[in-house]
Design an enzyme around this catalytic site. Structure first.
Site, short mmCIF file in Angstrom:
data_model
loop_
_atom_site.label_atom_id
_atom_site.label_comp_id
_atom_site.label_asym_id
_atom_site.label_seq_id
_atom_site.Cartn_x
_atom_site.Cartn_y
_atom_site.Cartn_z
N ASP A 98 -26.82 21.20 -74.39
CA ASP A 98 -26.44 22.50 -73.83
C ASP A 98 -25.48 22.35 -72.66
O ASP A 98 -24.83 23.32 -72.25
CB ASP A 98 -27.69 23.24 -73.36
CG ASP A 98 -28.48 22.45 -72.33
OD1 ASP A 98 -29.02 21.39 -72.70
OD2 ASP A 98 -28.55 22.86 -71.15
N ASP A 153 -25.38 -1.77 -79.50
CA ASP A 153 -24.72 -1.10 -78.37
C ASP A 153 -23.51 -0.36 -78.92
O ASP A 153 -22.58 -1.00 -79.44
CB ASP A 153 -24.30 -2.15 -77.35
CG ASP A 153 -23.62 -1.56 -76.13
OD1 ASP A 153 -23.24 -0.38 -76.16
OD2 ASP A 153 -23.45 -2.30 -75.14
N LYS A 202 -20.06 14.47 -73.37
CA LYS A 202 -20.74 14.84 -74.62
C LYS A 202 -19.84 15.72 -75.49
O LYS A 202 -19.81 15.59 -76.72
CB LYS A 202 -22.06 15.54 -74.32
CG LYS A 202 -23.11 14.65 -73.67
CD LYS A 202 -23.57 13.53 -74.58
CE LYS A 202 -24.48 14.02 -75.70
NZ LYS A 202 -25.00 12.90 -76.52
N TYR A 246 -21.11 14.45 -67.32
CA TYR A 246 -22.01 14.27 -68.47
C TYR A 246 -21.68 15.27 -69.58
O TYR A 246 -21.48 14.89 -70.74
CB TYR A 246 -23.47 14.43 -68.03
CG TYR A 246 -24.43 14.52 -69.18
CD1 TYR A 246 -24.69 13.42 -69.98
CD2 TYR A 246 -25.06 15.73 -69.49
CE1 TYR A 246 -25.56 13.51 -71.06
CE2 TYR A 246 -25.93 15.83 -70.55
CZ TYR A 246 -26.18 14.73 -71.34
OH TYR A 246 -27.03 14.83 -72.41
#
Length: 305
Positions: free
Chosen positions: A112, A46, A139, A135
């Protein structure tokens, strides 16, 4: 260099090994004698657990780590921001710091969704990021933390992933076509569908070159060849799968992204320019339609009794 060392398989540790790309990497890597694959899912590693990261890296001592672990539920991220950032940002940092302490280069998958979709011509690696949701922002933060703490890294941004497993557009389309008379698909959202197994091919090809001495660290883009939209992609999925299965759906309706309401905003253009990957590594894009046909063979051959 010692001949025995040259002939020794390159040991690759994959996190998130049960995800779309992780599964593709494991399957492809295990057929290539160049690699020794260590595939770990969340139960074994994890990336939010620093102690577990360091224990597993010290135990296996891989030559490279490929991070495929991610919180990738785009809409769910809007109300589970803490978990999303813990995995996609801080988790990447923890993994990168542990890799740095053991001098292990790291390969990281990104998306993207770090872009806002306003560049109709597509995005290069140097274009300014502007995530629209939690999200994409998580990232991007993960990318930045990796750059800050581990110089020897590769980041590969991909788009519109599909495979025989997971929550992807191809499988959702097939499921809906079996139960609904009519389907709606957005016609003004453009991108390049990308096979997860094709991404696995690209990653391993990049790693072979880096392991052979190519100084090519940094950020790259990869997606399937040919720009399309969600409506035309949906139509192609139904046509290709129609060779294997009779669906209930009779009508496919194009709609505007304004009429397709989701919790998280999505970029209207997800086209990634892949010229840098070709220039540095000599890796060409594969047509997504060809990859889609191969996927259907896999899906329907595995569904036979």
């Amino acid at each position: 260099m010692d001949l025995e060392l040259l002939l020794k398989p390159v040991k690759i540790l994959i996190t998130g090994a049960k995800g779309q790309v992780g599964t593709g990497l494991t399957r492809l890597g295990e057929t290539d004698s160049f690699f020794e694959i260590i595939a770990l899912d969340k139960s074994a590693l994890d990336i939010t657990n620093e102690e577990q990261i360091r224990d597993q890296l010290a135990h296996y001592l891989p030559d490279y780590v490929i991070n495929c672990a991610a919180f990738d539920h785009v809409d769910e991220a809007e109300h589970k921001a803490d978990l999303c950032y813990a995995v996609n940002a801080k988790g990447v940092e923890k993994l990168a710091l542990a890799c740095g302490d053991l001098s292990i280069p790291m390969f990281h998958l990104s998306t993207d969704y770090v872009f806002d979709g306003h560049y109709a011509s597509g995005y290069t690696e140097d274009d300014e990021v502007a995530p629209l949701g939690i999200y994409g922002d998580s990232k991007w933060q993960g990318e930045e933390l990796l750059r800050q703490v581990l110089p020897k890294h590769l980041i590969l941004r991909v788009s519109w992933l599909f495979s025989e497993q997971g929550n992807n557009f191809v499988l959702r389309t097939l499921g809906a076509a079996r139960t609904q008379d009519a389907l709606e698909a957005v016609s003004d959202r453009r991108g390049c569908p990308t096979s997860a197994s094709d991404v696995a091919r690209v990653i391993l090809a990049m790693l072979k070159q880096v392991h052979s001495g190519a100084e090519a660290w940094g950020t790259y883009h990869y997606c399937g060849a040919e720009i399309t939209n969600r409506y035309d992609f949906c139509k192609e999925i139904l046509i290709t799968a129609g060779s294997y299965e009779n669906f209930k759906v009779e009508t496919l309706v194009p709609i505007s992204s304004k009429d397709y309401v989701t919790e998280a905003q999505r970029p209207n253009t997800s086209v990634l320019t892949c010229k840098k990957l070709l220039s540095v590594f000599g890796i060409r894009q594969r047509p997504w339609r060809q990859e889609l046909k191969w996927l259907m063979r896999i899906i329907y051959s595995s569904s036979k009794p």
